[in-house]
Write a protein that holds these residues in place. Structure first.
Motif, mmCIF file in Angstrom:
data_model
loop_
_atom_site.group_PDB
_atom_site.id
_atom_site.type_symbol
_atom_site.label_atom_id
_atom_site.label_comp_id
_atom_site.label_asym_id
_atom_site.label_seq_id
_atom_site.Cartn_x
_atom_site.Cartn_y
_atom_site.Cartn_z
ATOM 1 N N SER A 232 50.619 52.177 -1.901
ATOM 2 C CA SER A 232 51.289 51.706 -0.685
ATOM 3 C C SER A 232 51.875 50.312 -0.886
ATOM 4 O O SER A 232 52.969 50.016 -0.401
ATOM 5 C CB SER A 232 50.290 51.714 0.475
ATOM 6 N N ASP A 235 54.913 50.776 -3.062
ATOM 7 C CA ASP A 235 55.791 51.872 -2.639
ATOM 8 C C ASP A 235 56.010 52.839 -3.799
ATOM 9 O O ASP A 235 57.141 53.182 -4.168
ATOM 10 C CB ASP A 235 57.130 51.318 -2.134
ATOM 11 N N GLU A 237 55.450 56.508 -5.637
ATOM 12 C CA GLU A 237 55.250 57.926 -5.340
ATOM 13 C C GLU A 237 54.665 58.615 -6.570
ATOM 14 O O GLU A 237 55.243 58.565 -7.656
ATOM 15 C CB GLU A 237 56.566 58.589 -4.952
#
Length: 538
Positions: A232, A235, A237
């Motif tokens: 988080s 950011d 993935e």
């Protein structure tokens, strides 16, 4: 040139016949019979040879049994399936298969195993699909083991690799463990070197640092809480590959990169004094690898990376703490326990609770917000790392505990307590006795807190040559060594011309003027005593 196949032979016969050669001449020229000549003139294709029935084998009665075992293997764990040797042993023991050989079994199993997979609806070979990676979009991560020689000892460390799929640009980090601290630290280092974060997915396998649980045989994962927070923050993935060996090809680029880096930069086994020193070399290797080409690519790794660098997502402003915090209590041995290992802290902290941040290759102990100790992380469980400086105040009160102290032995092994220290200590004990001589040595060791190690050792050597066996004399010589230029030719100039008694004597003789003041008197206090007695009499 003689024909090499029957098709070429037939073509040669037909060519000679067109040129007017008789059948007999063709027979003699090609050393064949008239039936072969006749067959060649009738058709350009030779008639297939007749297939004779295969001869019976002594293995035939047992082939159905072998097939049954191979079918069972399809659902057995990969590492607990039948080998040809195991099948041969079972046939001899359970089926009394006399007369068969291991060669018969090995050949049959090698041919029959893929046929059985196909008959049972299992794909005999997994198909691979070529992939095109867009610049700045994808990355891959993996760990690998490496052996290094750390201060002369062969140890196993862990190589973290982060690779951009498009350019092949890779960053590496070696650490003492493959835990979550090393996992996070490797990411943070990679993002700083790359100057950004992939805008798409980063591929992972089932590393324990990130995955708390694999859900069935799917790609679903239960992530560790700190990993979720880390993703988080950046950011990031994540894309998780299939469990087991099936998922290795899904991040084949980084799998190959780890092996390539290990073979090309860590052979022969590197010899270093610290992991920090080794990582400095690894950073240099990464910069050099920008000039290489991967396979038949037209551009180097560095050129391709320049094309995708601007497409990476920017880094966050705040820094994520990659280390893990602990709050242990200092025991009576001035040690804290972290992950099954013990590390020393200053003895004044005994009984207090401290804060420890555990990093990939070291740990830092804080008293409140103040760092009080730093240790290289231990690589084995149940080990102890002690710093001699942390116990000096204790040794002042208990000089008898100094000779057999574990901290002293570790300081000797690390080269911090040198032969020069030992020689001066022996001379001081001989001159002052065991307790007082050891206390003088403790005072000498306290100099290491404010002076360079090299200067203190030079001061000890100079004092030993002069026969000055006090801590004051060593302090004086250490300051002289620190003030002298680092010139090997001036080493002899550090030795005093004569014996030095003490630092106080040196100051009195060279720095302070002669004191002409009268000696102090206590006569005025005698008058006070007389007055007191007079009051009592009245």
């Amino acid at each position: 040139m003689e024909p090499t196949s029957r098709v070429e032979l037939f073509a040669a016969i037909r060519r000679d016949a067109r040129q007017g050669m008789s059948v007999r001449e063709i027979q003699r020229a090609h050393r064949v019979g008239w039936r072969t000549v006749r067959a060649a003139l009738d058709s350009v294709w030779p008639t297939p040879r007749a297939q004779y029935p295969k001869r019976a084998s002594r293995l035939d009665p047992f082939k159905s049994v072998i097939d049954e075992w191979l079918v069972t293997d399809l659902d057995a764990p990969r590492k607990q399936r039948h080998t040809a040797t195991r099948i041969f042993d079972r046939l001899i023991k359970e089926q009394q298969a006399a007369g068969i050989t291991y060669g018969m079994v090995r050949t049959y199993v090698a041919n029959r195993r893929p046929q059985i997979r196909l008959e049972q609806g299992r794909a005999p070979v997994e198909a691979f699909v070529p992939q095109t990676h867009l610049p700045g979009r994808e990355g891959e991560v993996d760990f690998g083991e490496v052996a290094i020689r750390l201060r002369g000892e062969l140890v196993t460390c862990y190589l973290f690799c982060f690779r951009l799929s498009y350019s092949g640009k890779s960053t590496h980090r070696i650490s003492a463990s493959a835990g979550q601290e090393a996992f996070f630290e490797g990411h943070a280092h990679a993002f700083q070197v790359l100057g950004g974060i992939p805008a798409g997915k980063v591929r992972y396998d089932n590393l324990k640092a990130a995955v708390a649980q694999v859900v069935g045989f799917s790609r679903a994962r239960t992530e560790a809480d700190r990993w979720t927070a880390f993703r988080s923050h950046y950011d990031l993935e994540a894309f998780y590959c299939q469990p087991g060996i099936k998922g290795a090809h899904e991040k084949g680029g980084v799998e190959g990169q780890v092996g390539w880096f290990r073979r090309n930069h860590l052979v022969p086994v590197p010899e270093v004094d610290s992991i920090t020193e080794l990582n400095a070399l690894v950073d240099q290797y990464d910069r050099e690898d920008d000039d290489r080409r991967i396979g038949g690519r037209a551009h180097t790794v560095g050129q391709a990376f320049e094309a995708e660098k601007s497409l990476l997502k920017p880094l966050p402003v705040e820094v994520f703490e990659t280390g893990r915090w602990f709050t242990p209590r200092v025991d009576r041995y001035a040690q804290v326990s972290v992950r099954g290992n013990k590390y020393s802290v200053p003895a004044r902290l005994i009984g207090r609770q401290v804060r420890v941040v555990l990093n990939a290759s070291d740990l830092v102990v804080h008293d409140g917000r103040t760092p009080v100790a730093t240790h290289e992380r231990l690589m084995t469980k149940g080990a102890v790392r002690l710093e001699l400086d942390h116990y000096l105040e204790v040794f002042t009160r208990k000089p008898g505990a100094f000779p057999g102290a574990t901290a002293l032995e570790q300081a000797r092994a690390a080269g911090k307590f040198t032969l020069t220290h030992d020689a001066w200590w022996a001379a001081a004990v001989k001159a002052h006795g065991d307790a007082d001589g050891t206390r003088e040595l403790i005072r000498v060791l306290l100099l290491h807190r404010r002076m360079r190690h090299e200067d203190v050792v030079a001061g000890i050597a100079a004092a030993l040559r002069a026969g000055a066996l006090t801590a004051d004399a060593v302090a004086l010589e250490t300051r002289k060594a620190a003030a002298s230029p680092d010139d090997p030719q001036q080493t002899d100039a550090r030795a005093p011309s004569g014996p030095v008694a003490s630092l106080t004597e040196h100051r009195l003789k060279t720095h302070l003027p002669h004191d002409n003041r009268p000696l102090p008197s206590v006569d005025i206090y005698d008058a006070l005593l007389t007055r007191r007695h007079s009051k009592k009499e009245t």
